[in-house]
Scaffold this active site. Structure first.
Site, PDB file in Angstrom:
ATOM      1  CD  GLU A   1      -2.587   1.360   2.604  1.00  7.51           C
ATOM      2  OE1 GLU A   1      -2.798   2.486   3.089  1.00  7.51           O
ATOM      3  OE2 GLU A   1      -3.003   0.303   3.117  1.00  7.51           O
TER       4      GLU A   1
ATOM      5  CD  GLU B   1      -3.118   8.091   5.052  1.00  7.16           C
ATOM      6  OE1 GLU B   1      -4.117   7.753   5.723  1.00  7.16           O
ATOM      7  OE2 GLU B   1      -1.977   7.638   5.241  1.00  7.16           O
TER       8      GLU B   1
END
Length: 290
Positions: free
Chosen positions: A151, A156
Site C-alpha cells: 500500500e 492523506e
C-alpha cells in the site's frame, strides 16, 4: 489506511540506499499515459468493475473511518461538476455520516494498474476538522491471494492539521509465516490552508529501486522499493472521516474535488539520480493496524 503516527524512524529495508536530494522536478517526457479518468463522466459500479472504471468500495470490503462509503446513485456521494469529480460527505441521519471511495480494481483482480510507473491525482481538499481525504495505491490481484501486498499512501490529509499532509508506505503480511507488517511515512509541511484553497497534484513514481513522492511534480520524499512488490498497483481515491479525531465540528456537507487520476508508464530510463541528504520533513514510524 488505518495508522497511528509515532515520532520515530522505521525504514522498510535494513540497509537502505542513501536518500536523494529533495525538490527535483519530475520529467514527464520520460512517461507515456496509460490510464486517465478526466471525470467528464461517472463510471462506477458498487462492487465489481464489469464495464466500469471504478468500484465504490475497497476490493477486500475493508471500508474504514467514521463515514460509511455509499454506493453510486441519485442520493450517492459522487457527482460530476464542470469536468471534475465531487465526492461529498454528509450526514445520512443525525448520528451517521456517508461518503465515497473509488477503487480502480475489484476482488477478482480485474482493474487498471502498473507495477512500475507514475501515478498522479489532481485534487482540492475539503476544509474542516474530522475530514480525511486520500489518494493511494494497493496491489492489484484477486483477494484470495494471501502473499504480502503493498500500500502506498500518496497523500492523506487530516482536516484539523492544515499546515501538513501525510504520506506512507506499507507492506501488509497476510499470512503469519510471512512475518509482521512494515511501514514508514513522512509529514510534508505546506502553507497553512493551502491544500484547501486550490488544486494541487499528488504523485508517486514506483521503480525497481525507489518509491518517490511528489507534490505539484516536485519531489518531497523517497523510500526504497520493498522487495515484496511484485504486482501492479491500482489507484484509490476517497473522502473518509476520522480516524480517531472528533467529527462533531465537521462541516455538513463537505466535498473533495478530483480533477483527474492518471497512470503513466516510464518509457525512458530513470538514469542515475543525484543523491544526498534530504531536508527533513518529519519522518515517523507508523504503528500499522489491520
Amino acid at each position: 489506511m488505518k495508522a497511528v503516527f509515532l515520532v520515530a524512524t522505521m525504514m522498510l529495508a535494513s540497509s537502505a540506499p542513501e536518500l536523494p536530494t529533495q525538490g527535483e522536478q519530475i520529467d514527464m517526457r520520460a512517461f507515456d499515459l496509460v490510464f486517465a479518468d478526466e471525470f467528464d463522466d461517472l463510471s462506477v459500479n458498487p462492487w465489481l468493475l464489469e464495464n466500469k472504471r471504478w468500484i465504490a468500495h475497497t476490493p477486500w470490503n475493508g471500508d474504514f473511518g467514521d463515514a460509511r462509503f455509499l454506493n453510486p446513485g441519485p442520493d450517492g456521494p459522487f457527482a460530476i461538476e464542470n469536468g471534475k469529480l465531487a465526492i461529498t460527505a454528509r450526514k445520512t441521519r443525525p448520528d451517521r455520516w456517508g461518503s465515497g471511495l473509488l477503487a480502480a480494481g475489484d476482488k477478482t483482480g480485474a482493474g487498471t494498474g502498473e507495477r512500475f510507473g507514475y501515478f498522479e491525482a489532481r485534487m482540492k481538499m475539503p476544509p474542516g476538522p474530522g475530514l480525511w481525504p486520500a489518494f493511494w495505491l494497493v496491489s492489484l490481484r484477486p483477494t484470495s491471494v494471501k502473499s504480502p501486498k503493498i500500500e502506498i499512501d500518496v497523500v492523506e490529509y487530516y482536516g484539523h492539521r492544515t499546515h501538513t499532509y501525510s504520506l506512507a508506505m506499507h507492506v501488509w503480511k497476510l499470512r503469519e509465516e510471512d512475518g509482521s507488517n512494515r511501514s514508514t511515512g513522512d509529514r510534508i509541511p505546506v502553507s497553512p490552508g493551502s491544500l484547501t484553497q486550490r488544486f494541487h497534484t499528488y504523485g508517486v513514481e514506483v521503480d525497481p529501486k525507489w518509491v518517490t513522492y511528489y507534490l505539484d511534480r516536485r519531489e518531497v520524499a523517497r523510500f526504497p522499493t520493498p522487495a515484496e512488490h511484485h504486482d501492479p498497483l491500482h489507484p484509490i481515491v476517497n473522502l473518509a472521516m476520522g480516524p480517531g479525531y472528533p467529527i462533531d465540528r465537521t462541516p455538513d456537507p463537505s466535498t473533495l474535488y478530483v480533477d483527474y487520476v492518471r497512470i503513466y508508464s516510464r518509457v525512458a530510463p530513470a538514469g542515475d539520480r543525484e543523491c544526498g541528504t534530504p531536508q527533513s520533513s518529519e519522518r515517523m514510524e507508523i504503528d500499522a493496524k489491520d
